[in-house]
Every structure is written in C-alpha cells, then in structure tokens.
Design an enzyme around this catalytic site. Structure first.
Site, mmCIF file in Angstrom:
data_model
loop_
_atom_site.group_PDB
_atom_site.id
_atom_site.type_symbol
_atom_site.label_atom_id
_atom_site.label_comp_id
_atom_site.label_asym_id
_atom_site.label_seq_id
_atom_site.Cartn_x
_atom_site.Cartn_y
_atom_site.Cartn_z
ATOM 1 N N ARG A 57 79.301 24.978 52.576
ATOM 2 C CA ARG A 57 79.373 25.628 53.881
ATOM 3 C C ARG A 57 78.131 25.233 54.676
ATOM 4 O O ARG A 57 77.211 24.625 54.144
ATOM 5 C CB ARG A 57 79.493 27.154 53.726
ATOM 6 C CG ARG A 57 78.556 27.676 52.655
ATOM 7 C CD ARG A 57 77.883 28.937 52.951
ATOM 8 N NE ARG A 57 77.184 28.960 54.202
ATOM 9 C CZ ARG A 57 75.956 28.454 54.405
ATOM 10 N NH1 ARG A 57 75.278 27.856 53.437
ATOM 11 N NH2 ARG A 57 75.379 28.548 55.586
ATOM 12 N N GLY A 58 78.139 25.655 55.967
ATOM 13 C CA GLY A 58 77.083 25.206 56.867
ATOM 14 C C GLY A 58 77.609 23.968 57.572
ATOM 15 O O GLY A 58 78.171 23.061 56.934
ATOM 16 N N ALA A 59 77.423 23.924 58.897
ATOM 17 C CA ALA A 59 78.070 22.892 59.708
ATOM 18 C C ALA A 59 77.820 21.457 59.227
ATOM 19 O O ALA A 59 78.775 20.703 58.980
ATOM 20 C CB ALA A 59 77.667 23.076 61.167
ATOM 21 N N GLN A 207 75.391 35.368 53.406
ATOM 22 C CA GLN A 207 74.697 34.074 53.255
ATOM 23 C C GLN A 207 73.185 34.250 53.341
ATOM 24 O O GLN A 207 72.424 33.503 52.725
ATOM 25 C CB GLN A 207 75.159 33.094 54.352
ATOM 26 C CG GLN A 207 76.567 32.559 54.172
ATOM 27 C CD GLN A 207 77.587 33.402 54.920
ATOM 28 O OE1 GLN A 207 77.388 34.593 55.131
ATOM 29 N NE2 GLN A 207 78.686 32.805 55.316
ATOM 30 N N ASP A 248 76.862 26.215 64.787
ATOM 31 C CA ASP A 248 78.056 25.512 64.297
ATOM 32 C C ASP A 248 78.681 24.620 65.356
ATOM 33 O O ASP A 248 79.347 23.632 65.032
ATOM 34 C CB ASP A 248 79.085 26.513 63.782
ATOM 35 C CG ASP A 248 78.613 27.096 62.471
ATOM 36 O OD1 ASP A 248 77.808 28.041 62.496
ATOM 37 O OD2 ASP A 248 79.009 26.553 61.417
ATOM 38 N N ASN A 258 77.458 30.441 66.363
ATOM 39 C CA ASN A 258 76.835 30.514 65.032
ATOM 40 C C ASN A 258 77.429 31.737 64.335
ATOM 41 O O ASN A 258 78.267 32.461 64.902
ATOM 42 C CB ASN A 258 75.302 30.606 65.152
ATOM 43 C CG ASN A 258 74.609 30.420 63.811
ATOM 44 O OD1 ASN A 258 74.924 29.466 63.081
ATOM 45 N ND2 ASN A 258 73.717 31.303 63.438
HETATM 46 O O1 MRU Z 1 80.454 30.389 57.480
HETATM 47 P P1 MRU Z 1 79.263 29.518 57.198
HETATM 48 O O2 MRU Z 1 78.439 30.028 56.061
HETATM 49 O O3 MRU Z 1 79.646 28.058 57.059
HETATM 50 O O4 MRU Z 1 78.361 29.640 58.509
HETATM 51 C C1 MRU Z 1 77.219 28.841 58.598
HETATM 52 C C2 MRU Z 1 76.384 29.122 59.777
HETATM 53 O O5 MRU Z 1 76.724 29.892 60.634
HETATM 54 C C3 MRU Z 1 75.112 28.305 59.898
HETATM 55 O O6 MRU Z 1 74.145 29.030 60.595
HETATM 56 C C4 MRU Z 1 75.399 27.005 60.670
HETATM 57 O O7 MRU Z 1 76.457 26.316 60.097
HETATM 58 C C5 MRU Z 1 74.215 26.119 60.726
HETATM 59 S S1 MRU Z 1 73.843 25.356 59.175
HETATM 60 C C6 MRU Z 1 72.558 24.287 59.408
#
Ligand code: MRU
Length: 360
Positions: A57-59, A207, A248, A258
């Site tokens: 996970r994370g963009a 998270q 994101d 985000n």
């Molecule tokens: O649902 P997730 O855990 O994928 O959400 C992730 C986020 O919101 C992060 O802040 C975002 O992807 C930035 S990661 C460098």
C-alpha cells in the site's frame, strides 16, 4: 544510491527476484507490526489481491507493484505473435488498474509500460518482455531517488526541536525508498535537528499506529502515537510546529487526496497557524484534473469499521460510510514538497512551474 545498496535499516517493501521469469516479493503490511512476513507473487492475481487488500500500500509502492504485476502477467505465452502479446499487456494493465482507484501512481506506472510497448512495435515478445522488466525496475529506482530528494527539500522546512505531526504512513513501506513525509523526518534527524514525531493512529486500518511508529522506532526517531481525535489538542498544547503527510493524487491546482482524516488535520493546522505540508513525488500529480473534486475516492468495506481487525465494535447491520481518502483543498496546504523543489504558494501556476523544472 541504487537498489542493491539500499540502506540496511530501510525496509525493502518490494523486491523483484530473478529475471523476466522471476517473481515479486513483498512485505505483507497487513500483519505488521505483530508479524514480519514476506509473500511471493508468482501470478498477476496475487499482485492484484495484494494491492486490493493493502498487503502492499501507499501510492508509489502500488505503482511499482503494478508494474511488476504486468511483467508477471506476460511470463506465459511470450512465443505467440506480437499483437497477442500487446493484447495480453492491455488486459493485464486493465485488470491491475481495477484494484484501487485513488492513487494515481498505479495508473501512471501502467501507462508508462503500455506507452513503452507502443513505442517499440518491432521488438520480439521476449525482447519486449525484457524491456518491460527494465522499465519496472527503472520506476522503482527513480522512486528511490525521488524519496531521497524529497527528504532533502523537506528537511529545510523543519527547525531543531520541532514537533511534527503525520497521518497514515508515507514511509519506506509506501515507497521503494525512505518514503515521502517520513523521508523528510529521516533527513531532518540525520542533520541533527532532533525532531519529535507525533503519529496519528489513522483509523480505520491504523497505518499510523501499525506502520509509521514501526518505521520510526526502527530508525530511532522519537515518536509518540496519538489517536486521530487528539490532533487538535496536541496542536493547542503547542507540541506541533509542522504537519507533513503524503498524498495519493494531486490535481493541477494542488488539491491533494490523501488518507481519510488528512483534511481534518489540515483544517486544525490552519486554525492553529501551523504549516501543513504535503510531501509527494511528481508521479503523484495528475495534471489532467483541474481540481480535487475530480479525484475518485475509494470506498472500502463496512467491516473495516464495524469489525476492525476481527473484533466487532458496532451493531450488526448498522449503516456505514467508509471513504478511504479525502481531499485537502490547496488553500490549506502551506507547500508541496517534491523531488523538483518546494511548491509554494500552492497554485496552478506554481505546480506547473516546479514540475517542469528539469532534473538532469
Ligand atoms: O490506503 P493506503 O494505506 O494505501 O493509503 C496511503 C496513504 O494515504 C499515503 O499517505 C499515501 O499513499 C502516500 S505514501 C508515500
């Protein structure tokens, strides 16, 4: 810095093992911090499931995972004609694009592979497959470098002894490098600025509690965990001098999607006169969208709220709304920290100007 000598203290959230017929290894983030387990993805369905279920996970990380997912999808049938290969590439990209809708890095990485294949129509299937693996590796390597630069640009904004708040996890687990928001903290700490991080737990999937604290503690950065609802009060208590989160998807005017709860944190920061920064690589910008109202927001299952981590906490059958992201309007963002520099003020013109700065 290259992928081979990634810092030992960093987490290798994703790793490609082998050549074109290799596989993708990743940390199963749903198990952290209680258990550290790596899983192997040998087929595209496993990659899709890992993205959907937030094992990865994370963009930036889901963009990299999707790129390797395409390489895996093309491991069978490379002996067929090139149009068949291209057709299977399109199918794999379409399939992976349906895993999660908000983080633009996913679509950006898939488009990059498809555009590469379209630009090299005369290569054999085997040659094209190898080029796609190279491109996936390049996306991973570039992300590592972007994280490093984001850290350098962002650390300038922090002062010695600052308390900084972050929301969700924008760390090494979410990227191939040291993260975006967390890269800023790592670099500030490396420079001796003695920052103290406050991590929102980030309901409903935690998270912040599970991942951000884990990463910061591994790197010996002082961190205090708070519930999301405490953010306003710790600001009132003057424990916070800056807020830094990831993103994101960022529209052309700087509106930033985000993790759900980020918008509330930005409003609180604004009311307390605390600078609120977004840290994100250029791959997180979607300049085709003029404003954040056009960003698709993922809705996730009600069970994430009613049965968080398997424990029922709400009556069976209760109506639930579970958007996974929100959008913070540009007017509440003090600056966007990118690998190309700081976007400040956050306006359409300044976004375009900084993103057009050549890196080479
Ligand atoms: O649902 P997730 O855990 O994928 O959400 C992730 C986020 O919101 C992060 O802040 C975002 O992807 C930035 S990661 C460098």
């Amino acid at each position: 810095m290259n992928l081979q000598n990634r810092m030992a203290s960093d987490v290798a959230t994703l790793q490609w093992v082998g050549g074109t017929n290799g596989y993708l290894q990743m940390i199963d983030q749903t198990l952290l911090p209680m258990e550290f387990r790596e899983i192997e993805c040998h087929d595209v369905e496993t990659v899709w499931e890992a993205i959907k279920k937030l094992r990865v996970r994370g963009a930036p990380a889901i963009g990299i995972a999707a790129a390797y997912g395409v390489v895996i999808a093309l491991q069978t049938g490379t002996g067929s004609e090139r149009p068949d290969f291209d057709q299977r590439l399109t199918e794999a990209a379409t399939y992976l694009a349906e895993s999660r809708p908000t983080a633009v890095n996913l679509f950006w990485a898939l488009d990059r592979l498809q555009n590469l294949a379209a630009s090299l129509p005369t290569l054999s299937n085997a040659e094209m497959h190898a080029r796609l693996l190279d491109e996936a590796r390049r996306i991973e390597q570039e992300d590592l470098e972007m994280c490093h630069k984001i850290g350098e640009v962002g650390a300038e904004l922090l002062s010695k002894g600052d308390g900084v708040l972050t929301h969700c996890n924008a760390g090494g687990l979410a990227t191939s490098g040291g993260g975006t928001a967390l890269a800023v903290f790592f670099e500030a700490a490396r420079q001796g600025k003695e920052i103290h991080v406050y991590a929102d737990e980030t309901r409903p999937l935690l998270q912040g509690a599970r991942l951000t604290t884990w990463e910061l503690m591994r790197r010996s950065i002082p961190v205090t965990l708070i519930t999301d609802s405490m953010a306003g009060w710790v600001m009132q208590e003057q424990k916070i001098q800056a807020v830094v989160t990831g993103a994101d998807r960022i529209a052309a005017n700087g509106d930033s999607a985000n993790k759900i709860g980020t918008y509330s944190v930005a409003l609180l920061a604004s009311l307390h006169d605390i600078p609120f920064y977004i840290a994100a690589p250029s791959s997180t910008f979607d300049l085709s969208l003029t404003s954040g109202s056009q960003i698709p927001i993922e809705e996730r299952l009600p069970e994430e709220i009613t049965h968080g981590f398997g424990t029922q906490t709400a009556p069976v059958g209760v109506d639930v709304y579970n958007p996974a992201f929100d959008v913070t309007p540009a007017k509440y963002i003090s600056g966007i920290i990118t690998e190309r520099g700081l976007i400040q003020p956050v306006t359409t013109e300044e976004v375009a100007r900084v993103l057009s700065i050549d890196q080479d």
